[in-house]
Design an enzyme around this catalytic site. Sequence first.
Site, PDB file in Angstrom:
ATOM      1  N   LYS A  36     103.409  43.170  88.387  1.00 13.47           N
ATOM      2  CA  LYS A  36     103.859  42.159  89.339  1.00 13.47           C
ATOM      3  C   LYS A  36     105.338  42.374  89.656  1.00 13.47           C
ATOM      4  CE  LYS A  36     100.853  38.190  88.309  1.00 13.47           C
ATOM      5  NZ  LYS A  36     100.857  36.793  87.794  1.00 13.47           N
ATOM      6  N   LYS A  37     105.705  42.130  90.917  1.00 10.29           N
ATOM      7  CA  LYS A  37     107.102  42.235  91.341  1.00 10.29           C
ATOM      8  C   LYS A  37     107.650  40.844  91.622  1.00 10.29           C
ATOM      9  CE  LYS A  37     110.977  43.812  93.092  1.00 10.29           C
ATOM     10  NZ  LYS A  37     111.634  42.503  93.297  1.00 10.29           N
TER      11      LYS A  37
END
Length: 213
Positions: free
Chosen positions: A32-33
């Site tokens: 995830k960013k």
Amino acid sequence: MALTPPIEPMLAQAWPALPPDRALPGGLAFEKKPDGYRALLFTRAGHAFLQSRNGADLTPAFPDLAAAALALGRPLVLDGELVVVQNGRLHFGALQARARHRGRGAAEVTVDRPAHLIVFDVLETDAELIGLPYRERRSLLEGLFADGLLVSPFTLCPATTDRAVAEDWLDPAWGAAGIEGVVVKGLAQPYRPGHRDWIKVRNRMNCIGCNSS
């Protein structure tokens, strides 16, 4: 040899969609960013240094993270995303507001707007690790959390090798929660400071007008 700040973080190039399985060495891992500030945290005996992506010293603005780093009591270099949670989501505006404070003001805002470091890599423990493949660094990082060394305000960045899960993370609903998209890494990749060897895919809510990190 111990890593000395500032160092250039490893970066990502933007792709419009998730890459094919053989795009990066060793197969793909997806993370995830979060929507925050890229930050590297250096801890030494009695000293902590929080570095921005561009090498600036963020330590005075985030004394809560510095104190947590000092409490670890061991040398570490961590790479991650600095975030502030507000109203149940990652809030970039609140993070920007925190970054403007210094001294007493910085200490006061930690009560209402505590910072967290979402950690996605470990570059040094008792030895430098940047030459190790991602899969080994990730295993070491997970061990630091599993053993209870890294606890709040440190958070382990979610990662998966399941493409279907990564596709779900690109849903615009994650954008509303402060997740910009997905960073794709090769399981066999070493950490190459300053090189844009990872891949970043924005979710459809955050795909325009964003900087690479």
